[in-house]
Structures are given as structure tokens and as C-alpha cells.
Design a protein around this motif. Structure first.
Motif, short mmCIF file in Angstrom:
data_model
loop_
_atom_site.label_atom_id
_atom_site.label_comp_id
_atom_site.label_asym_id
_atom_site.label_seq_id
_atom_site.Cartn_x
_atom_site.Cartn_y
_atom_site.Cartn_z
N GLU A 131 0.94 -1.27 0.03
CA GLU A 131 0.11 0.02 -0.13
C GLU A 131 0.86 1.20 0.00
OE1 GLU A 131 -3.93 -0.43 2.29
OE2 GLU A 131 -2.34 -1.78 3.30
N HIS A 173 0.04 -1.47 -6.21
CA HIS A 173 -0.72 -1.74 -5.20
C HIS A 173 -1.79 -2.60 -5.72
CE1 HIS A 173 -3.01 1.38 -7.17
NE2 HIS A 173 -4.01 0.68 -6.50
N SER A 205 -9.99 -7.56 0.81
CA SER A 205 -10.62 -6.73 0.71
C SER A 205 -10.64 -6.20 -0.68
CB SER A 205 -9.53 -5.25 1.50
OG SER A 205 -8.24 -5.42 0.74
N LYS A 210 -19.92 -8.66 2.49
CA LYS A 210 -19.27 -7.34 2.72
C LYS A 210 -17.98 -7.40 2.38
CE LYS A 210 -20.31 -3.81 5.65
NZ LYS A 210 -20.51 -3.09 6.87
N LEU A 211 -17.21 -6.47 1.98
CA LEU A 211 -15.98 -6.39 1.76
C LEU A 211 -15.14 -6.37 3.16
CD1 LEU A 211 -15.18 -3.52 -1.06
CD2 LEU A 211 -14.75 -6.01 -1.17
N ALA A 252 -12.52 -5.15 5.20
CA ALA A 252 -11.69 -4.22 5.30
C ALA A 252 -10.65 -4.16 6.24
CB ALA A 252 -12.37 -2.72 5.23
N ILE A 253 -9.37 -3.69 6.03
CA ILE A 253 -8.49 -4.00 6.95
C ILE A 253 -8.71 -2.80 8.07
CG2 ILE A 253 -6.09 -4.33 7.74
CD1 ILE A 253 -5.43 -5.37 4.75
N ASP A 257 -5.85 3.20 -1.44
CA ASP A 257 -5.29 1.74 -1.30
C ASP A 257 -6.55 0.96 -1.26
OD1 ASP A 257 -2.57 1.97 -1.52
OD2 ASP A 257 -2.73 2.93 0.41
N VAL A 258 -6.17 -0.50 -1.70
CA VAL A 258 -7.16 -1.38 -1.60
C VAL A 258 -7.71 -1.69 -0.48
CG1 VAL A 258 -7.49 -3.12 -3.26
CG2 VAL A 258 -5.55 -3.00 -2.11
N SER A 259 -7.24 -1.72 0.92
CA SER A 259 -7.96 -2.12 2.14
C SER A 259 -8.54 -0.68 2.46
CB SER A 259 -6.68 -2.18 3.03
OG SER A 259 -5.83 -1.34 3.62
N ILE A 260 -8.01 0.48 1.93
CA ILE A 260 -8.86 1.57 2.54
C ILE A 260 -10.02 1.78 1.59
CG2 ILE A 260 -8.59 4.31 2.79
CD1 ILE A 260 -6.92 2.45 4.75
N GLN A 261 -9.89 1.38 0.35
CA GLN A 261 -10.98 1.40 -0.60
C GLN A 261 -12.23 0.54 -0.09
OE1 GLN A 261 -11.19 1.00 -4.83
NE2 GLN A 261 -11.43 -1.01 -4.34
N ALA A 262 -11.74 -0.73 0.38
CA ALA A 262 -12.78 -1.57 1.28
C ALA A 262 -13.50 -0.85 2.30
CB ALA A 262 -12.11 -2.82 1.54
N GLN A 263 -12.66 -0.10 2.99
CA GLN A 263 -13.29 0.54 4.20
C GLN A 263 -14.43 1.80 3.81
OE1 GLN A 263 -10.33 2.63 6.51
NE2 GLN A 263 -9.35 0.54 7.23
N ASN A 295 -17.46 0.22 2.34
CA ASN A 295 -18.59 -0.46 3.28
C ASN A 295 -18.93 0.87 3.95
OD1 ASN A 295 -17.95 -2.98 3.02
ND2 ASN A 295 -16.24 -3.09 4.26
#
Lengths: 332, 348
Positions: A42, A213, A257, A269-270, A272-273, B203-209, B212
């Protein structure tokens, strides 16, 4: 056989007021001829800094150190600025995410393409022009003589990135470092550019270090993968190893994610981290991902976690995942 | 103005049920927009047809996704829906009322944008709290203490920690900035949010947040949305219905789930295939799109997709296809229904 590029324990520090940002903390990388190595992570993971460190293009004040950094037997750490300038753009090419900012808007495409060749190869104008046309055709730009006279703003994003690739290949480098080459492009154009990079790689036998990324890009193009987080490699191996059976929870959570078409049919649902990337100003103990990890136990935060290897699949985790992902589907 | 917006109560008892209530909150009928590009001295000016006779609707509490590549006109549609741009032809109605007749202030209260890059849309000299209070000040909603309360509540709702309320945009991460932009867009309790690529810079993990979060907010608040993205994977996650745009036209539209399972337009198929799933066994997809690039200043005759289409016939070069209804979707393709099994549809 000697590695094309071999880096051991690379560190990059950027001094800031009252401390330093440890952007890269002990990264090992190596690449062979004709190989695609993907560095995935990331923003803020140090993936770009690693490549800039290799090119000696770090921002002013930043300091790099490594136990080893050799390119075809040449020690890049000891190389003078002049020596590095000779390698850069000639033996190691580089392309960046936003071709508009790396192309000079005041010069024509042709001018910029030819400059590389004339400088490194001491070629004349006519030879450089011929080479430029050859390369533009190689990267799939029709009507090359016309394009040479155009300015960057007259081209679409996809075309600009093709021009950047052409420019980086003018001198037939041994290694092409591509830093997020397709992130600013449309999905269909992204696929075309990735195809182009693959084709060129087979044609010219260059090694490609692809920094991105996007896990999808990595899974579909990489021979080997390094997953970086907070300046460290958390997992490395072949694409099949890393994506088929991710061992590090960070890799697994990243995969969860991603919005993947078809997944929504389950109305899932996705995943998310939670949280964000840790601050890189201080040295932390234990695993860098521990604070965001659902598998973390107390010892993860206190003990140093080494990268262990099983069959070339390396991961730095005390409580690794074991679930296979796409492996079952492979037979379909 | 009164304070109807101050309770964050859902507008409808059950927003999901609301999808069944097919009253369009926002409807665009046959909108077109053409820009004239000056060719410079001694050169002819050219016309860029950004949007060509597009019709769309968004029902209450529903998300309508628009997907397409850059230059397909999706952002122009967003600007027209936001009232930032006037269409050359066609009409847009908000809850049955033509938006041309709605006063600017009211329109901006009822239709709010969330853009791609939250950094360039946030004022760097305003704190997060001030940023969210600002629209309430401009529209003179409530008094100072109530504005402050509402802003804090919204910031809390989008998941920003209290200690960041007085931070400035440069102190926040990209995901946090997008959260601020969403809170600001919701401050005036709009009927509809127009989100133009809200997660592409993350970023992907943030995009998911963020995805949601957007879904949760919609469930809780029942706000309708137009969600624009180039990524069908993202669209599938948020949209109830989706419109696929190509060179200013909607070439396929229908319910998201059906459209993903049975894409009928060759372009929709190409888009869907170009979503790179992280499956190392698959390799790069072969898109068969050819080398030509869509150019909105020079739109091909007949079906505008034909130069890139692997299925094209002579009909496609000569006549523009009319929208046809197939499996509940509307498709603009001469060959729709006769393309054979989609490669992706079988993987499942």
C-alpha cells in the motif's frame, strides 16, 4: 549464474525534524534476466523508495544503506554520480505512474525520446529519430512520425504511458523498473499495457520490476512477488505460492479487501483492514502488522519476526495462515 | 431555514424495501452535451460529443452505478446531474421537478458531490470540523451550536476519531480525507449523492473501508446515489443498477446482478474481463479490443463500438443499434443475445 540485480538488507532513512522516517527497513531483492518481480504494497510501504534507492534518485537528504547492492557485479553503492547517470536510462530504465508529470510538457515526444538515445549512445539526430520511430512502433503507437512531432498533452493517458515505455527501452536496458505503470489508466488500457510489457519482456529478454498496489495486476503478471508493508518484506515467493496459499495474514486480508466481480452475489461485505499503516518514524518491536492483525497474539508485538522460508515461499509471521485460495479452482 | 436535517434518522423505515418503491428521485431524459474545441489559429474547431442522448434514473434509496472508460462521458453526466453543467438537449428532473427551475442554492443542498481526490476538494486552511460546518453556514441551517453538533455527529458517523476533528487536511490520510468529503456531502441531508470515482485514489484496504462506509450510510440514511467508477468490481459492490457508458452513450443498463451474470454487450464483457482478479492461475485476459482508442471528437459511424468489437458485422458499421430489451436489461447492440456464452459467466 549471477543475479542481474542483487540487494541485501536495503535501508532508507529520511531525516525529518527530531528523528527520521525509516522508509525501508532491511529489504532483500534479487532479479534474474527475463524475470518479472512484483513488489506489492500500500502507499507508504516503501515500495517506491526501494526502487528509487536502487536508481540513486532518493529525495534530497534521504540516506540509503545496504549490505550489498550489485548490478551485474557493479557495486551500486560505491558508484559515482557520473557512473550512476551512465547506468540510469541506459542499463536500467524506469517508468512512473503518471506519464504526464514525467514527460516534459514543453518538448515534443520525439525530442524527449531522442535525447535519451543521443546522450547514452552518442548517436546522431537521424539515427536517434529512426530508433524513436522503431520504438514507438514496438510499443504499438501507429503513425509514429506524426507522434514524434506532438507534445505530451496531445496524447491520451494510454498513449503517454506507451511513450514512457518506449523511452525507457530506447537503449535496451537490462532491467525495467515500472512504478505503478498502469494505475492511472483505464482498466482495458491497463490490460493492454500489461500485455505490452509481457510481450516486450519475451522479445527483449529484459527483467521487469513491477511496483504496484494492485494485487490483480501482480497475480496475473508476476513470476515472483514481494509483499511489502511498513518498509519490510512480509511475504515473498512465486505468484502461485503467495496468492494460492497466502501465509501472512496481511496478504490474506489484502486479498479479502479486493472487490471481485461475482463475490457480491453472496452479498458479502468487503473485508476491510481496520486502522492505517503504522508511523515509520519510530522503530517498532515485533511484527509491523500486529496492530491491525486479527491473528496477533501478545508475542507478535514483542519478538522480532524473521522471514522463514518453505520451498522458496518466505513469510514473516509467527501464526501464519494455511487456507488455500485459488488452488482448488485451478482444475476448472 | 428550518432544521429538518438535524436528526440522522432514516428517511424511510426500511431503505432496502425502498428499492422496490420505484419512484425516481432523479431522472435524466435524453441529455446531450457537446463541447467545441478550438483548433488554434488557422485550424478548424472540432466538436467533442461528450454525452449523446443519455437517459438515466435513480430511484429513492437506490444506487445507480455508471461505469466506463475515461472519455466515455461519465464525469460529464455527473457534472450535469450536479447542475454544474447545462445539457445542450434533454431534461433532468429532481423528484419530478425540472432542475433548471430549481434555485441554485436549493439544488446544491439536495444534490451533493463526492469527488475522486479528496485533497484537492478540501480547503487546506480549514479544519475538518469547519469543513463540515461550512455548508451548514452557507445554507444558514440552524444556529451555531446545532451546526457544531451536527458536524461532530457526522464526523463520528463516518468513522473519524474525535482527536482528528481539529486537524487539517494535510494531517490526514487519503482514506480519512475521503471520509471528511463524505461527511461534508451529507451535512445538508441531500436527496442524492453523486460520487465520481470516490475510491480510485485509495489503497485497496482503505477502498474497502470507504465502500463499506458508503453502503452503511446509505442503509442508515436512505440517500440515493449515483456512483461513477471505471471498475466493475467496485460498481458491483455498491450499485443496485448499473449503466455502462461508451463514447457518450449508455450501451447497456440493467440490474447489477443480472448484468454481471449475463453481460450482453461486447464492451460490458470486455470491461468485466479486464477486472484483474488476484488469481495466479489465470494470466492476463485477452480482450480482443484491437488497437484503436475511443475518441469522442471523432465518433465512428454505425455502432460507435464497432472498431474495437471482435463480433462486428457489416450491419454494425452502417447503422447505429437501437436499445433492445434482453433478459430485463437494455442493450444497444445489433448482436445482443447472439454472442454466445460469456467466458466469465461460466466461472462460478
Amino acid at each position: 549464474m549471477t543475479k542481474l540485480l542483487d540487494i541485501k538488507n536495503l535501508r532508507v532513512e529520511i531525516p525529518i525534524q527530531g528523528g527520521a522516517v525509516h522508509a525501508v527497513r532491511g529489504v532483500d531483492l534479487s532479479i534474474d534476466r527475463g524475470e518479472t518481480l512484483c513488489i506489492v504494497g500500500e502507499s507508504g510501504s516503501g515500495k517506491s523508495m526501494s526502487s528509487l534507492a536502487v536508481m540513486n534518485l532518493l529525495p534530497k537528504g534521504a540516506h540509503r544503506s545496504a549490505d550489498r547492492m550489485s548490478f551485474l557485479g557493479t557495486d551500486l553503492l560505491r558508484l559515482s554520480h557520473r557512473g550512476m547517470a551512465r547506468i540510469r536510462g541506459d542499463r536500467i530504465g524506469m517508468i512512473f505512474q503518471e506519464p504526464m508529470t514525467s514527460l516534459n510538457p514543453a518538448y515534443t515526444i520525439g525530442n524527449q525520446l531522442q535525447e535519451v538515445y543521443r546522450r547514452h549512445r552518442r548517436a546522431g539526430r537521424a539515427a536517434a529519430r529512426d530508433r524513436a520511430i522503431e520504438l514507438l512502433e514496438l510499443v504499438g503507437i501507429p503513425n509514429a512520425p506524426l507522434r514524434l512531432r506532438q507534445y505530451p498533452h496531445q496524447l491520451s493517458g494510454g498513449l503517454r504511458q506507451r511513450v514512457m515505455i518506449a523511452m525507457s527501452l530506447m537503449c535496451e536496458p537490462d532491467i525495467l523498473i515500472a512504478d505503478e505503470p498502469t494505475s492511472a489508466l483505464d482498466v482495458t488500457v491497463q490490460v493492454q499495457i500489461l500485455h505490452l510489457l509481457k510481450d516486450l519482456q519475451t522479445k527483449l529478454g529484459i527483467a521487469v520490476i513491477l511496483i504496484t498496489h494492485d494485487l490483480g495486476v501482480v497475480a496475473r503478471t508476476a513470476d515472483r512477488v514481494a509483499v511489502v508493508y511498513a518498509g519490510q518484506i512480509l511475504e515473498t515467493g512465486t505468484a502461485r505460492q503467495v496468492f494460492g496459499t497466502p501465509r501472512h495474514p496481511y496478504t490474506a486480508r489484502l486479498l479479502d479487501s479486493m472487490p471481485i466481480p461475482g463475490m457480491m452475489r453472496l452479498r458479502r461485505k468487503l473485508q476491510a483492514i481496520p486502522g492505517t499503516v503504522p508511523s515509520l518514524t519510530n522503530d517498532f518491536q515485533g511484527c509491523a502488522f500486529a496492530a491491525r492483525c486479527d491473528r496477533a497474539r501478545p508475542e507478535c508485538r514483542t519478538t522480532e519476526v524473521p522471514l522463514v522460508r518453505e520451498d522458496g515461499h518466505g513469510f514473516a509471521c509467527l501464526h501464519p495462515e494455511t487456507e488455500a485460495r485459488f488452488a482448488q479452482k485451478a482444475g476448472v | 431555514m428550518a432544521l429538518p436535517a438535524f436528526t440522522l434518522k432514516p428517511k424511510h423505515d426500511s431503505p432496502r424495501k425502498q428499492v422496490c418503491d420505484m419512484t425516481a428521485i432523479l431522472e435524466a431524459k435524453g441529455i446531450s452535451r457537446t463541447y467545441t474545441l478550438s483548433g488554434g489559429m488557422m485550424k478548424k474547431s472540432s466538436k467533442l460529443q461528450a454525452v449523446r442522448d443519455v437517459s438515466l434514473y435513480v430511484n429513492r434509496g437506490e444506487t445507480c452505478g455508471i461505469v466506463g472508460e475515461s472519455g466515455c462521458g461519465k464525469s460529464t453526466v455527473a457534472r450535469i446531474l450536479l447542475g454544474l453543467e447545462q445539457p445542450d438537449a434533454g431534461q433532468i428532473t429532481l423528484d419530478g421537478q425540472a432542475i433548471a427551475s430549481i434555485p441554485r442554492a436549493e439544488l446544491s443542498r439536495r444534490v451533493q458531490p463526492v469527488f475522486q481526490d479528496p485533497y484537492s476538494t478540501l480547503n487546506p486552511r480549514r479544519s475538518i470540523l469547519e469543513t463540515v460546518i461550512h455548508p451548514l453556514n452557507v445554507h444558514k441551517v440552524g444556529d451555531a451550536p446545532s451546526r457544531d453538533r451536527r458536524a461532530r455527529k457526522l464526523l463520528d458517523q463516518v468513522g473519524l476519531p474525535k482527536r482528528s476533528f481539529h486537524a487539517f487536511p494535510n494531517q490526514l490520510s487519503g482514506g480519512q480525507r475521503q471520509r471528511v468529503a463524505i461527511a461534508r456531502a451529507l451535512a445538508l441531508d441531500p436527496d442524492i449523492l453523486v460520487c465520481d470515482e470516490p475510491t480510485s485514489a485509495l489503497d485497496v484496504s482503505i477502498q474497502a473501508q470507504i465502500l463499506n462506509l458508503i453502503q452503511d450510510l446509505q442503509r442508515d440514511l436512505g440517500v440515493a446515489m449515483v456512483f461513477i467508477s471505471h471498475n466493475l468490481g467496485v460498481i458491483e459492490h455498491v450499485a443496485d443498477r448499473v449503466a455502462v457508458m461508451y463514447l457518450g452513450r449508455v450501451v447497456e443498463t440493467g440490474e447489477t446482478r443480472k448484468l454481471m451474470q449475463r453481460p450482453e454487450h461486447p464492451y460490458t464483457r470486455a470491461l468485466l474481463e479486464s477486472v484483474l482478479t488476484p488469481d495466479p492461475e489465470l494470466g492476463l485476459p485477452d480482450l480482443d479490443l484491437g488497437r484503436s482508442f475511443p475518441d469522442p471528437t471523432n465518433i465512428p459511424s454505425g455502432c460507435s463500438f464497432h472498431p474495437r468489437c471482435a463480433f462486428r458485422t457489416s450491419v454494425c458499421e452502417d447503422s447505429a443499434p437501437e436499445p433492445r430489451q434482453i433478459h430485463g436489461a437494455s442493450v444497444e447492440c445489433h448482436l445482443a443475445g447472439n454472442l454466445g456464452e460469456n467466458r466469465l459467466a461460466t466461472v462460478d
